[in-house]
Each structure stands twice: as C-alpha cells, then as structure tokens.
Design an enzyme around this catalytic site. Structure first.
Site, PDB file in Angstrom:
ATOM      1  N   ILE A 156       0.833  -1.125  -0.148  1.00  0.00           N
ATOM      2  CA  ILE A 156       0.042  -0.186   0.366  1.00  0.00           C
ATOM      3  C   ILE A 156       0.633   0.847   0.345  1.00  0.00           C
ATOM      4  O   ILE A 156       2.186   1.640   0.740  1.00  0.00           O
ATOM      5  CB  ILE A 156      -0.642   0.167   1.707  1.00  0.00           C
ATOM      6  CG1 ILE A 156      -2.065  -1.632   1.321  1.00  0.00           C
ATOM      7  CG2 ILE A 156      -1.836   1.232   1.177  1.00  0.00           C
ATOM      8  CD1 ILE A 156      -2.870  -1.238   2.416  1.00  0.00           C
ATOM      9  N   SER A 157       0.535   2.041  -0.872  1.00  0.00           N
ATOM     10  CA  SER A 157       1.555   3.754  -0.938  1.00  0.00           C
ATOM     11  C   SER A 157       2.940   3.288  -0.954  1.00  0.00           C
ATOM     12  O   SER A 157       2.761   2.792  -1.819  1.00  0.00           O
ATOM     13  CB  SER A 157       0.793   4.420   0.244  1.00  0.00           C
ATOM     14  OG  SER A 157       1.830   5.337   0.119  1.00  0.00           O
ATOM     15  N   SER A 158       3.519   3.330  -0.144  1.00  0.00           N
ATOM     16  CA  SER A 158       5.291   3.719   0.373  1.00  0.00           C
ATOM     17  C   SER A 158       5.297   2.194  -0.042  1.00  0.00           C
ATOM     18  O   SER A 158       6.797   1.547  -1.339  1.00  0.00           O
ATOM     19  CB  SER A 158       5.401   3.267   0.965  1.00  0.00           C
ATOM     20  OG  SER A 158       7.063   3.366   1.099  1.00  0.00           O
ATOM     21  N   ALA A 160       3.346  -0.169  -1.711  1.00  0.00           N
ATOM     22  CA  ALA A 160       3.013  -0.513  -3.641  1.00  0.00           C
ATOM     23  C   ALA A 160       4.092   0.142  -4.745  1.00  0.00           C
ATOM     24  O   ALA A 160       4.707  -1.078  -5.473  1.00  0.00           O
ATOM     25  CB  ALA A 160       1.546   0.290  -3.943  1.00  0.00           C
ATOM     26  N   HIS A 297      -6.184   8.821  -1.630  1.00  0.00           N
ATOM     27  CA  HIS A 297      -5.067   7.749  -1.485  1.00  0.00           C
ATOM     28  C   HIS A 297      -5.673   6.954  -1.000  1.00  0.00           C
ATOM     29  O   HIS A 297      -4.848   5.469  -1.106  1.00  0.00           O
ATOM     30  CB  HIS A 297      -3.807   9.164  -1.173  1.00  0.00           C
ATOM     31  CG  HIS A 297      -2.743   8.266  -0.909  1.00  0.00           C
ATOM     32  ND1 HIS A 297      -1.808   7.692  -2.083  1.00  0.00           N
ATOM     33  CD2 HIS A 297      -1.966   7.750  -0.033  1.00  0.00           C
ATOM     34  CE1 HIS A 297      -0.719   6.916  -1.808  1.00  0.00           C
ATOM     35  NE2 HIS A 297      -1.005   7.208  -0.387  1.00  0.00           N
TER      36      HIS A 297
END
Length: 430
Positions: A156-158, A160, A297
C-alpha cells in the site's frame, strides 16, 4: 557408617571437557540454524540474512500451513510497520484459510518509508531494502520448503511502490504483484539521497511504454525469463500519488509483459470501480488495473486483499478459469415476495468440449442484494456479480448443465438478471 570416597576433580575434568567439545561440534550455532516460527501469531525473525538497510522481518505462519506453502510479501505504507500491516489488512486471515505464509517487512529508518528511489534500490542486488526483503524470502523458502513458483508481493502506498520495485529487481523470484496506490518502477528515482520525488508524486513524469519498460529491464540486464503479472489499483482523487501514475503503471507493465495496451476486457465489479484486463480476460490476466472513481489515496479497504488473492491464483487449487472454446446457455428465473426473492440459474454447456472450472458473470437489477447462495461463490453481493463454481460442480461436459441459485433482497424490482458471460464468453439467455 561408611562413605564412598569422592573422585578427585582433576580426574573428572578431562572427560567433562571432551563431552562439552562433542556437544559444541554436534549443535549448529544459532545464527546458522533456521527454526520454524510459532504458528497463528505474528513473530519477529532476526538474523535472516543480508540486510543492508536494517529492515525488520515479521512472519505469520497459519496453523494449517501447507507442506510447500506459497509466500506473500505484504509491504507497509509510509509511517507504517510490519505489525501495522498485519493488523490493518486481512492477509493473515486469508493465510489461515489457504495455508500460505505472509512476510511483513518493516522499515526502521525515521521516515518509515521504503527506499524506492536510490540507485541501489533500483538494481538487482544493488543494496538497500530490496536486498533485505529478498533475504527474508530466502529464509522463508529454506525454513518452510516454500514453493518458489508461488511467491507474491503486495503493498500500500510506499509498499505499492516497493511492489513495483521488487517485481522489477527480482522478476525470477515473484509470480505476481498487487500494488495499491503506487507509481511505476523508477518513477521515484533520485540521485541526491532524497526519498521523495515531487514530480513523480505529482503525476507529471510520463514516458512511452517502451521507455517505462526499459527502466524495468535495466534493473536486471540480460534477463529473458518469465516476468511476473501485475495488478494495480488507484483512486481518481489521489492527492498524494496523483492519478496519472495509474496510467503510467499500465503502460509500463503491459510493455514489460509484451501485451497490448488495449484492454481485453472491461467491467465494473463494484459500483464506481472500472476494471480493465490486458493480454487476457480471465482472473489471471498478465495485467489487471482497477480504477476507483472519486476515491483518494487511502483507497485500501477490507476485502481488497481477497481480490488480489484471486489475481494471484491462491484461492483455488487449480488454474483460474480462462475463456474456452464453445458456447453456453443460461436460464434464470425468480420467485419473489415482499422484499425478497430466490433465483434459480441453470448453466448449459452447448459447446463440444468440457468446461473445467467456470465463472459466470451477470448484473443484478438495481436494488437487489444477494444474501446467500448455493452451488457457487458470489462476489460481490450487488451490481456486477461473478459466480465461481464450487468444488463439486466445476466441470460441465458438452450438453450438460449445472444448477445454482441464490436468495436476495430487492427494492421492488424482482426480475432475473440478464447478460450472462461464462469464462468471458457471452451466453444465450432463455
């Protein structure tokens, strides 16, 4: 009263020293020995191998871990941790159901962000976080005799972004990845030691598909083997890693996997979602992309990991259904009362070859929600629904039929669904 004379200590010492020496030779040192972790609990593993950026490794092993388990690497977001990823996603619960092992890498640097920008991170064996994560995988494979053909990354996010990096650096290690709110491999690259790339996060870095693909291929020069499949998720209102990054990821991975940028299939599995599949129409297409309209986000929600698991192919024991030659017919009827109904659906294989493993897609009329079903697994419960065969009825011989059904609530429209497709093939409705 008689006593037995004590043996002098000096006569015992040589034998004792020999015994100690024998024990030391027979037992490996702790750092050279791998031991299975306790099951059904999150456990920190230390001394797992080369770890240039001092990552922590957390491991979850279910009670029913299989003999040669698959491995999922679940990578956290900035400010997160391995335990936070464990507590905030359902990967451990899915592991309980399907018997795979989950690795939760955890950053110790102050930002709690993974390194997806340095030259070291963007090169196979170059150092930094990817090397430490690869060591975690090697430790797990060695300790549990894990299936090296079933190793997956998600984040997820970083995390991802790290999923994109891991699949680029180690294409021979991973079978597939699922990135929730990420950016393409190499988009965050910096050379000044900064962890943040504002141009990339702002969605202003664009390349041709070939250029994006070349960045991935440069991470492991000369590699000509199979590349991992990729699933990407993004919200249209993402204000941290802007939405254009979603399209750039699609350009990159369709190029890397050598498939057309024109979707082979487009649908809406949930209201507000647009899912496109590239290179194939089934659950394990080379590239799958899910766009969430109006979502920011922090798009990850409970249940999404199960969809990633389907993309990985870890929620069944055989290959995912793919379009097959032949034709099909579907008959659907409903029996309604005040606010509820039951539906009976009969699927007939009118082709000349057997169907082995099936998924029936259809759209429920507005206002209907499935509350339970039989003969198949139904997901989601409203909108565009996919019914997946049960273990006992997955094969439909030519001219044979299977019957399934469900119970649903309705808001006044109790009609039967229409527009059926079986493994991507449109069926005749009757």
């Amino acid at each position: 009263m008689s006593t037995t004379p004590r043996r002098p200590l000096r006569s015992v010492l040589p034998a004792l020293l020999l015994l100690i020496a024998a024990v030391l030779v027979a037992a490996p040192t702790a750092s050279a020995r791998t031991e299975a972790a306790p099951t059904a609990t999150l456990t920190e593993i230390t001394g797992f191998g080369t770890n240039p950026s001092n990552l922590q490794m957390y491991l979850y092993v279910p009670d029913n871990v299989t003999a040669h388990p698959a491995v999922v690497v679940a990578v956290h977001y900035c400010t997160g941790s391995g335990p936070a990823m464990y507590n905030g996603t359902e990967w451990a619960q899915l592991a309980d159901t399907y018997g795979f092992v989950v690795i939760y890498p955890s950053v110790t640097r102050s930002s709690k962000c993974f390194d997806v920008s340095s030259p070291q991170a963007l090169k196979r064996g170059g150092g930094s976080d990817p090397v430490g994560i690869k060591s975690m995988i090697d430790w797990t494979v060695s300790t549990y005799s894990a299936d090296t053909s079933r190793i997956y990354a998600t984040g997820i996010s970083s995390g991802a972004m790290m999923t994109n990096v891991l699949l680029g650096d180690y294409p021979d290690v991973f079978a597939a990845g699922a990135a929730f709110s990420g950016v393409p491999f190499g988009c965050f690259a910096t050379t000044d030691g900064s962890e943040w790339n504002s141009a990339c996060s702002g969605g202003t870095i664009t390349h041709t598909p070939q250029e994006w693909g070349d960045l991935v291929r440069a991470a492991y020069p000369g590699y000509t083997g199979t590349r991992p499949r990729m699933q990407v998720w993004h919200g249209t209102e993402d204000d941290v890693l802007r939405y254009p990054n979603f399209g750039e990821e699609i350009k990159q991975w369709t190029n890397v996997l050598g498939v057309s940028q024109t979707p082979a299939a487009t649908d809406s599995p949930v209201s507000g979602w647009t899912r496109t599949r590239y290179g194939a129409t089934g659950d394990r297409a080379p590239v799958e992309a899910i766009s969430l309209q109006g979502v920011g986000h922090n798009l990850y929600a409970w249940g999404m990991a199960a969809r990633a698991l389907t993309f990985f192919g870890l929620d069944d024991s055989g290959p995912a259904p793919q379009p097959q030659p032949g034709a099909c017919k579907v008959t659907a009827t409903t029996n309604a009362w005040n606010t509820g109904l039951t539906a009976s659906v009969t699927i007939t294989n009118t082709g000349t070859t057997a169907i082995n493993g099936w998924q029936l897609a259809f759209t429920l009329p507005t206002g209907q929600t499935i509350t339970n079903g039989w003969g198949a697994t139904y997901t989601p419960s409203s909108g565009t629904v996919t019914a997946t065969n049960a273990a006992y009825n997955g094969t439909i011989a030519p001219n044979a039929s299977v019957s399934i059904g469900y119970q649903a609530n309705h808001g006044g429209n109790s009609a039967a669904p229409g527009g059926f497709t079986l493994n991507g093939t449109a069926c005749t409705a009757s």
